[in-house]
Design a protein around this motif. Structure first.
Motif, PDB file in Angstrom:
ATOM      1  N   ALA A  58      -4.161  19.065 -13.102  1.00  0.00           N
ATOM      2  CA  ALA A  58      -3.493  19.114 -11.818  1.00  0.00           C
ATOM      3  C   ALA A  58      -4.467  19.075 -10.633  1.00  0.00           C
ATOM      4  O   ALA A  58      -4.010  18.640  -9.641  1.00  0.00           O
ATOM      5  CB  ALA A  58      -2.642  20.349 -11.809  1.00  0.00           C
ATOM      6  N   ASN A  59      -5.422  19.534 -10.949  1.00  0.00           N
ATOM      7  CA  ASN A  59      -6.730  19.630  -9.480  1.00  0.00           C
ATOM      8  C   ASN A  59      -7.450  18.217  -9.617  1.00  0.00           C
ATOM      9  O   ASN A  59      -8.127  18.109  -8.956  1.00  0.00           O
ATOM     10  CB  ASN A  59      -7.651  20.725  -9.789  1.00  0.00           C
ATOM     11  CG  ASN A  59      -6.903  22.120  -9.915  1.00  0.00           C
ATOM     12  OD1 ASN A  59      -6.047  22.059  -9.054  1.00  0.00           O
ATOM     13  ND2 ASN A  59      -7.606  23.142 -10.419  1.00  0.00           N
ATOM     14  N   GLN A  60      -7.208  17.289 -10.514  1.00  0.00           N
ATOM     15  CA  GLN A  60      -7.895  16.044 -10.371  1.00  0.00           C
ATOM     16  C   GLN A  60      -7.480  15.198  -9.038  1.00  0.00           C
ATOM     17  O   GLN A  60      -6.038  15.361  -8.559  1.00  0.00           O
ATOM     18  CB  GLN A  60      -7.719  15.072 -11.362  1.00  0.00           C
ATOM     19  CG  GLN A  60      -8.420  15.478 -12.863  1.00  0.00           C
ATOM     20  CD  GLN A  60      -8.057  14.669 -14.030  1.00  0.00           C
ATOM     21  OE1 GLN A  60      -7.136  13.987 -13.876  1.00  0.00           O
ATOM     22  NE2 GLN A  60      -8.898  14.848 -14.941  1.00  0.00           N
ATOM     23  N   SER A  61      -8.161  14.646  -8.532  1.00  0.00           N
ATOM     24  CA  SER A  61      -7.844  13.946  -7.068  1.00  0.00           C
ATOM     25  C   SER A  61      -6.944  12.695  -7.366  1.00  0.00           C
ATOM     26  O   SER A  61      -7.239  12.026  -8.375  1.00  0.00           O
ATOM     27  CB  SER A  61      -9.125  13.353  -6.391  1.00  0.00           C
ATOM     28  OG  SER A  61      -9.934  14.428  -6.248  1.00  0.00           O
ATOM     29  N   PRO A  62      -5.885  12.628  -6.414  1.00  0.00           N
ATOM     30  CA  PRO A  62      -5.013  11.303  -6.584  1.00  0.00           C
ATOM     31  C   PRO A  62      -5.889  10.089  -6.307  1.00  0.00           C
ATOM     32  O   PRO A  62      -6.948   9.990  -5.723  1.00  0.00           O
ATOM     33  CB  PRO A  62      -3.937  11.511  -5.659  1.00  0.00           C
ATOM     34  CG  PRO A  62      -4.669  12.444  -4.379  1.00  0.00           C
ATOM     35  CD  PRO A  62      -5.607  13.416  -5.348  1.00  0.00           C
ATOM     36  N   PRO A  63      -5.399   9.130  -6.940  1.00  0.00           N
ATOM     37  CA  PRO A  63      -6.074   7.779  -6.953  1.00  0.00           C
ATOM     38  C   PRO A  63      -6.074   7.275  -5.392  1.00  0.00           C
ATOM     39  O   PRO A  63      -5.141   7.753  -4.549  1.00  0.00           O
ATOM     40  CB  PRO A  63      -5.106   6.684  -7.599  1.00  0.00           C
ATOM     41  CG  PRO A  63      -3.872   7.407  -7.954  1.00  0.00           C
ATOM     42  CD  PRO A  63      -4.409   9.030  -7.744  1.00  0.00           C
ATOM     43  N   ALA A  64      -7.240   7.022  -4.788  1.00  0.00           N
ATOM     44  CA  ALA A  64      -7.411   6.560  -3.430  1.00  0.00           C
ATOM     45  C   ALA A  64      -6.449   5.738  -3.213  1.00  0.00           C
ATOM     46  O   ALA A  64      -5.974   4.612  -3.987  1.00  0.00           O
ATOM     47  CB  ALA A  64      -8.840   5.728  -3.145  1.00  0.00           C
ATOM     48  N   PRO A  65      -5.725   5.623  -1.772  1.00  0.00           N
ATOM     49  CA  PRO A  65      -4.597   4.756  -1.323  1.00  0.00           C
ATOM     50  C   PRO A  65      -5.168   3.125  -1.291  1.00  0.00           C
ATOM     51  O   PRO A  65      -6.225   3.165  -0.929  1.00  0.00           O
ATOM     52  CB  PRO A  65      -4.141   5.117  -0.025  1.00  0.00           C
ATOM     53  CG  PRO A  65      -5.273   6.216   0.445  1.00  0.00           C
ATOM     54  CD  PRO A  65      -5.921   6.769  -0.991  1.00  0.00           C
ATOM     55  N   VAL A  66      -4.406   2.148  -1.772  1.00  0.00           N
ATOM     56  CA  VAL A  66      -5.158   1.049  -1.677  1.00  0.00           C
ATOM     57  C   VAL A  66      -4.734   0.573  -0.326  1.00  0.00           C
ATOM     58  O   VAL A  66      -3.587   0.608   0.268  1.00  0.00           O
ATOM     59  CB  VAL A  66      -4.101   0.122  -2.791  1.00  0.00           C
ATOM     60  CG1 VAL A  66      -4.500  -1.361  -2.540  1.00  0.00           C
ATOM     61  CG2 VAL A  66      -4.387   0.643  -4.207  1.00  0.00           C
ATOM     62  N   SER A  67      -5.677  -0.117   0.084  1.00  0.00           N
ATOM     63  CA  SER A  67      -5.378  -0.660   1.681  1.00  0.00           C
ATOM     64  C   SER A  67      -4.861  -1.809   1.668  1.00  0.00           C
ATOM     65  O   SER A  67      -5.591  -2.801   0.870  1.00  0.00           O
ATOM     66  CB  SER A  67      -6.708  -0.572   2.388  1.00  0.00           C
ATOM     67  OG  SER A  67      -7.772  -1.624   1.881  1.00  0.00           O
ATOM     68  N   ALA A  68      -3.651  -2.107   2.545  1.00  0.00           N
ATOM     69  CA  ALA A  68      -3.118  -3.570   2.426  1.00  0.00           C
ATOM     70  C   ALA A  68      -3.733  -4.527   3.364  1.00  0.00           C
ATOM     71  O   ALA A  68      -4.127  -3.901   4.493  1.00  0.00           O
ATOM     72  CB  ALA A  68      -1.600  -3.337   2.483  1.00  0.00           C
ATOM     73  N   PRO A  69      -3.663  -5.476   3.244  1.00  0.00           N
ATOM     74  CA  PRO A  69      -4.024  -6.657   4.175  1.00  0.00           C
ATOM     75  C   PRO A  69      -3.269  -6.296   5.498  1.00  0.00           C
ATOM     76  O   PRO A  69      -1.945  -6.317   5.302  1.00  0.00           O
ATOM     77  CB  PRO A  69      -3.854  -7.865   3.519  1.00  0.00           C
ATOM     78  CG  PRO A  69      -3.416  -7.689   2.063  1.00  0.00           C
ATOM     79  CD  PRO A  69      -3.207  -6.278   2.014  1.00  0.00           C
ATOM     80  N   ARG A  70      -3.942  -6.687   6.540  1.00  0.00           N
ATOM     81  CA  ARG A  70      -3.338  -6.664   7.892  1.00  0.00           C
ATOM     82  C   ARG A  70      -3.450  -7.806   8.728  1.00  0.00           C
ATOM     83  O   ARG A  70      -4.220  -8.644   8.335  1.00  0.00           O
ATOM     84  CB  ARG A  70      -4.043  -5.337   8.676  1.00  0.00           C
ATOM     85  CG  ARG A  70      -3.701  -4.188   7.929  1.00  0.00           C
ATOM     86  CD  ARG A  70      -4.526  -3.062   8.876  1.00  0.00           C
ATOM     87  NE  ARG A  70      -3.817  -2.421  10.109  1.00  0.00           N
ATOM     88  CZ  ARG A  70      -3.069  -1.275  10.169  1.00  0.00           C
ATOM     89  NH1 ARG A  70      -2.954  -0.666   8.770  1.00  0.00           N
ATOM     90  NH2 ARG A  70      -2.370  -0.990  11.013  1.00  0.00           N
ATOM     91  N   THR A  71      -2.324  -8.093   9.390  1.00  0.00           N
ATOM     92  CA  THR A  71      -2.367  -9.458  10.211  1.00  0.00           C
ATOM     93  C   THR A  71      -1.956  -9.156  11.785  1.00  0.00           C
ATOM     94  O   THR A  71      -1.059  -8.154  11.874  1.00  0.00           O
ATOM     95  CB  THR A  71      -1.407 -10.358   9.674  1.00  0.00           C
ATOM     96  OG1 THR A  71      -1.731 -10.761   8.411  1.00  0.00           O
ATOM     97  CG2 THR A  71      -1.349 -11.553  10.280  1.00  0.00           C
ATOM     98  N   ALA A  72      -2.554  -9.649  12.806  1.00  0.00           N
ATOM     99  CA  ALA A  72      -2.607  -9.363  13.935  1.00  0.00           C
ATOM    100  C   ALA A  72      -1.228 -10.365  14.549  1.00  0.00           C
ATOM    101  O   ALA A  72      -1.567 -11.518  14.147  1.00  0.00           O
ATOM    102  CB  ALA A  72      -3.625  -9.479  14.984  1.00  0.00           C
ATOM    103  N   ILE A  73      -0.492 -10.080  14.942  1.00  0.00           N
ATOM    104  CA  ILE A  73       0.753 -10.739  15.370  1.00  0.00           C
ATOM    105  C   ILE A  73       1.198 -10.668  16.953  1.00  0.00           C
ATOM    106  O   ILE A  73       1.091  -9.534  17.254  1.00  0.00           O
ATOM    107  CB  ILE A  73       2.092 -10.828  14.369  1.00  0.00           C
ATOM    108  CG1 ILE A  73       2.602  -9.190  14.562  1.00  0.00           C
ATOM    109  CG2 ILE A  73       2.019 -11.102  13.076  1.00  0.00           C
ATOM    110  CD1 ILE A  73       4.260  -9.316  13.979  1.00  0.00           C
ATOM    111  N   ARG A  74       1.742 -11.698  17.511  1.00  0.00           N
ATOM    112  CA  ARG A  74       2.266 -11.595  18.901  1.00  0.00           C
ATOM    113  C   ARG A  74       3.938 -11.860  18.739  1.00  0.00           C
ATOM    114  O   ARG A  74       3.823 -12.937  18.084  1.00  0.00           O
ATOM    115  CB  ARG A  74       1.246 -12.436  19.778  1.00  0.00           C
ATOM    116  CG  ARG A  74       2.043 -12.424  21.070  1.00  0.00           C
ATOM    117  CD  ARG A  74       1.242 -13.036  22.061  1.00  0.00           C
ATOM    118  NE  ARG A  74      -0.117 -12.456  22.434  1.00  0.00           N
ATOM    119  CZ  ARG A  74      -1.029 -12.807  22.909  1.00  0.00           C
ATOM    120  NH1 ARG A  74      -1.106 -13.968  23.791  1.00  0.00           N
ATOM    121  NH2 ARG A  74      -2.106 -11.906  23.456  1.00  0.00           N
ATOM    122  N   LEU A  75       4.638 -11.274  19.145  1.00  0.00           N
ATOM    123  CA  LEU A  75       5.951 -11.714  19.210  1.00  0.00           C
ATOM    124  C   LEU A  75       6.686 -11.246  20.586  1.00  0.00           C
ATOM    125  O   LEU A  75       6.025 -10.357  21.210  1.00  0.00           O
ATOM    126  CB  LEU A  75       6.705 -11.146  18.093  1.00  0.00           C
ATOM    127  CG  LEU A  75       6.710  -9.471  17.939  1.00  0.00           C
ATOM    128  CD1 LEU A  75       7.994  -9.239  16.906  1.00  0.00           C
ATOM    129  CD2 LEU A  75       5.767  -8.751  17.682  1.00  0.00           C
TER     130      LEU A  75
END
Ligand code: FES
Length: 206
Positions: free
Chosen positions: A30-47
């Motif tokens: 129970a005390n083991q660290s959760p897996p590190a979050p996977v960072s998703a690719p990001r895109t800059a958009i203008r709308l």
């Protein structure tokens, strides 16, 4: 059954202890660290959102509804089913109604999005908003913003819709209160209204 000697008994028990010590205790697991979050690719958009240019860095996995609600604070767009079935999340994309829960934000780059916050011009309600009030169209209210956006798209294309046309245009907007007759009446009445708010007079309602 042969009798177990004291020496044999102690030897067997010790082997069991060694074997079981290889299994982590429940609290260690129970005390083991959760897996590190996977960072998703990001895109800059203008709308364009409700007539205003916006620059947003979106995660490629965000839905348009998520971007509007959680990152632009335009919470008038509701999420009901989150799977393209109820229509609560309806917004206009280049004037056409879409389910924003089923459309990626990154796809909206260089496009124009309208949400319920953009309907009124300051304190002046859009005719379809006023008609909804006059005809008791909102009940629970959760599906109302999506209905208003579908109605707005209809009125832009068909300024004097019949009841059948209103029914067809809002067929993708489900209402658990089943107040369908009232909001069809409201859309028809809005078409008969002459006080159409010019597009240029609308803000983003923030
Ligand atoms: S929340 Fe998008 S269709 Fe239901």
């Amino acid at each position: 059954m042969s009798e177990l000697s004291r020496r044999e008994f102690l030897g067997t028990t010790a082997a069991g202890i060694v074997g079981s010590s290889a299994i982590p205790a429940p609290d260690v697991v129970a005390n083991q660290s959760p897996p590190a979050p996977v960072s998703a690719p990001r895109t800059a958009i203008r709308l364009i959102v409700n007539g205003r240019e916006r620059d947003v860095e979106v995660e490629d996995r965000w839905t348009l509804a998520e971007m509007l609600r959680d990152h632009l604070q335009l919470t008038g767009t509701k999420v009901g089913c989150d799977r393209g079935e109820c229509g609560a999340c309806t917004v206009l994309l280049d004037g056409a109604p879409i389910y924003s829960c089923s459309y990626l934000a990154v796809w909206a780059a260089s496009r124009s999005v309208e949400t319920v916050e953009g309907l009124a011009a300051g304190a002046q309600l859009h005719p379809v908003q006023q008609a909804f009030i006059d005809h008791d169209a909102p009940q629970g209210g959760f599906c109302t913003s999506g209905q208003l956006m579908s109605a707005k798209a209809l009125l832009a294309a068909t300024p004097r819709p019949t009841a059948d046309q209103a029914r067809a245009a809002l067929t993708g907007n489900l209402c658990r209160c089943s107040n369908y007759n009232h909001y069809v009446e409201a859309v028809v009445a809005a078409g008969a209204s002459s006080s159409i708010v010019p597009e240029s007079g609308r803000g983003d309602g923030q």
